[in-house]
Design an enzyme around this catalytic site. Sequence first.
Site, PDB file in Angstrom:
ATOM      1  N   GLY A 229      36.268  44.400  42.849  1.00 28.89           N
ATOM      2  CA  GLY A 229      36.724  45.587  42.827  1.00 28.89           C
ATOM      3  C   GLY A 229      38.189  45.657  42.728  1.00 28.89           C
ATOM      4  O   GLY A 229      38.879  44.647  42.420  1.00 28.89           O
ATOM      5  N   SER A 230      38.772  46.761  43.540  1.00 29.35           N
ATOM      6  CA  SER A 230      40.099  47.007  43.577  1.00 29.35           C
ATOM      7  C   SER A 230      40.841  46.077  44.435  1.00 29.35           C
ATOM      8  O   SER A 230      40.279  45.709  45.389  1.00 29.35           O
ATOM      9  CB  SER A 230      40.559  48.506  43.793  1.00 29.35           C
ATOM     10  N   GLU A 249      37.141  39.112  43.545  1.00 27.02           N
ATOM     11  CA  GLU A 249      37.556  39.057  42.070  1.00 27.02           C
ATOM     12  C   GLU A 249      38.215  40.521  41.842  1.00 27.02           C
ATOM     13  O   GLU A 249      37.436  41.526  41.983  1.00 27.02           O
ATOM     14  CB  GLU A 249      36.483  39.006  41.334  1.00 27.02           C
ATOM     15  N   LEU A 250      39.558  40.671  41.900  1.00 26.93           N
ATOM     16  CA  LEU A 250      40.186  41.942  42.012  1.00 26.93           C
ATOM     17  C   LEU A 250      40.869  42.580  40.851  1.00 26.93           C
ATOM     18  O   LEU A 250      41.380  43.688  40.964  1.00 26.93           O
ATOM     19  CB  LEU A 250      41.251  41.625  43.260  1.00 26.93           C
ATOM     20  N   CYS A 283      38.638  44.117  34.031  1.00 24.61           N
ATOM     21  CA  CYS A 283      39.818  43.489  34.805  1.00 24.61           C
ATOM     22  C   CYS A 283      40.533  42.415  33.878  1.00 24.61           C
ATOM     23  O   CYS A 283      41.526  42.244  34.217  1.00 24.61           O
ATOM     24  CB  CYS A 283      39.541  42.884  36.035  1.00 24.61           C
ATOM     25  N   GLU A 377      47.500  47.571  37.268  1.00 21.96           N
ATOM     26  CA  GLU A 377      46.183  47.518  36.413  1.00 21.96           C
ATOM     27  C   GLU A 377      45.901  48.941  35.672  1.00 21.96           C
ATOM     28  O   GLU A 377      45.673  49.774  36.297  1.00 21.96           O
ATOM     29  CB  GLU A 377      44.997  46.985  37.343  1.00 21.96           C
TER      30      GLU A 377
END
Length: 476
Positions: A229-230, A249-250, A283, A377
Site C-alpha cells: 500500500g502507501s 511493498e510501498l 506502483c 507517486e
Amino acid sequence: MLQASYPYYLANKAVTPNQDLVVYDKYSGEAATRVALADAAAIDQAIAAAAAAAEPMRKLPAYKRQAILNFCVERFEQRFEELAEALCIEAGKPIKDARGEVTRLIDTFRIAAEEAVRIGGEVLPLDITPRAEGYTGMWKRVPIGPCSFISPFNFPLNLAAHKVAPALAAGCPFILKPASLTPIGALIIGEILAETDLPEGAFSILPCRRDGADLFTTDERLKLLSFTGSPEVGWQLKAKAGKKPVVLELGGNAACVVDEGTDLDDAVARIIFGAYYQSGQSCISVQRVLVHEKHYDEVRDKLTAAVKDLVHGDPRDENTFIGPMISEKEAERLHGWILAAKDAGAQVLAGGEREGAMLQATLMENVDPALDANTQEAFGPLAILSSFSSFDQALEEVNASDFGLQAGIFTRDIYKIQKAWDELDVGGVVIGDVPSWRVDNMPYGGVKDSGLGREGIRYAIEDMTEIRLLAIRNPG
C-alpha cells in the site's frame, strides 16, 4: 454478475453478521454489492484460530499443500470470467486488463504449488576448525507461524495471491485484510479455499475499517506482517508491529530511460503500456520518461500521438484502454498535480482533462523537478518527459527519487546495461522494456521509500519460514 452480497471468511467459514460495506461500480458510481465487515472481536477470533492452526498447518505434508494450491488453480480457471468481471466492476479495470490479472492469479498459485515441494535445506560442513572436528550440521526451513496480510485495491486478486499462495505453500495460517474499495476478488479466493480440507483456522479473509484493523499489526500472536500500500501507512504499521518481521511493498516513482540507438517505435509502444495500463494505477507505472536529446523530439511526437489515440471509457468495453481511477478523490488529487505543474510553466502534450473519476491519459514536458508530479507517486495516468545528454546523467536522474522499486532501460550497449545494474538504487532493473514489467516468480520489491523485503513466491516463502539448525557431534 456479482452476487447481491458476500460474507467474510472466519476460520475457513463463511460468516455474514452484517452487510455494512457497500462496494461501488467504479465506472458508474452505483452500488454493485454489499459485503460483511469484521469488527475487532471477529479479528481477535480469527487470530486465535490462526494460532491454533499453526501446528496442524506445520504438519500438513508438502504434497497436500501442493494439492490444495492446484485445486485453487483449477477452480480459478473454471471461474475465470466471473473473476474478471468482478475486477472490472469493483476496480474499474478494463476487461482485457482484468482477464490479464486473472491469468496472473492462476500463474501465482501454480508457481506456489510447484514451490510447495521444493522448500529444502542444506548439509553444512562444520569441521572448519580443529575444535569442530567430528561435528556435522544441517538446516531446514520451518513455517514462521500465523501471518498477517494487508492487500491494496489496484490488483485485488494477484497482490492478495502473492501473500496467500506462498503462505499455503510454506504451511503458515493467515489472516487477510483486503482493501475496502475492492474486497470481492479476495472473498472469491476465500470461497474457493473454503472448499478445501485445510485445517480449521488456516485462513480468515476479513474486510474491515482501517480504524478497526489495529490487531492485524499489533497482535503478538501474529508472527509476520506483509503490507502492500502507501508509504505513509506502511511505515506507520512497521513502527507499530513490535517484534514481528515486516515486509513492505510501498510504491514508486518509476523512471524509464530511452538511450541513443534504441528502436524508438518499440520503446514508445512499451512506454504507452507501462505508463497508462490500468490507468497508471500500478506502483511500477512509468511516471518519468528520460529520452536522449538526440531522439527527444521524435519520441515526444510519437508518444503524444499514441496517447491521444488511447480509448477512454467503460471498462466493460473490449476496446477501452483507460478506465476510471479508483475514486473521484484520487482523480482530483492527480488532476491538481497536473494543473499545478501547468501553472508553473509545464506543457500538456496530451490529455490533462478530468470528468469525475475519469482522468485522461496525460503526457507532460518541462515539469519543474521539485513539483509533486515529478517527485511523488502519481498512481494514475500521468507520464512526464525530459531529456538527457549522457547516460551517467540519466542514471543520476533515475536515482534522484525517494523511491526505488524498478527502472526500465532501453539500450543495446552491454556496458551501459552492466552500469545501470550496478548503480541504480532500485529493486529491479529491466532492460529493453518498461519498469512496469513483472513475472510472478521473480524477486520483486524495492529500496528507500519503496519498502522492505521481496515478493515472488520463492522469496516470500523465505520470509514466511525460519531456518532451524541441527548440529550433530560424533564422539567416535
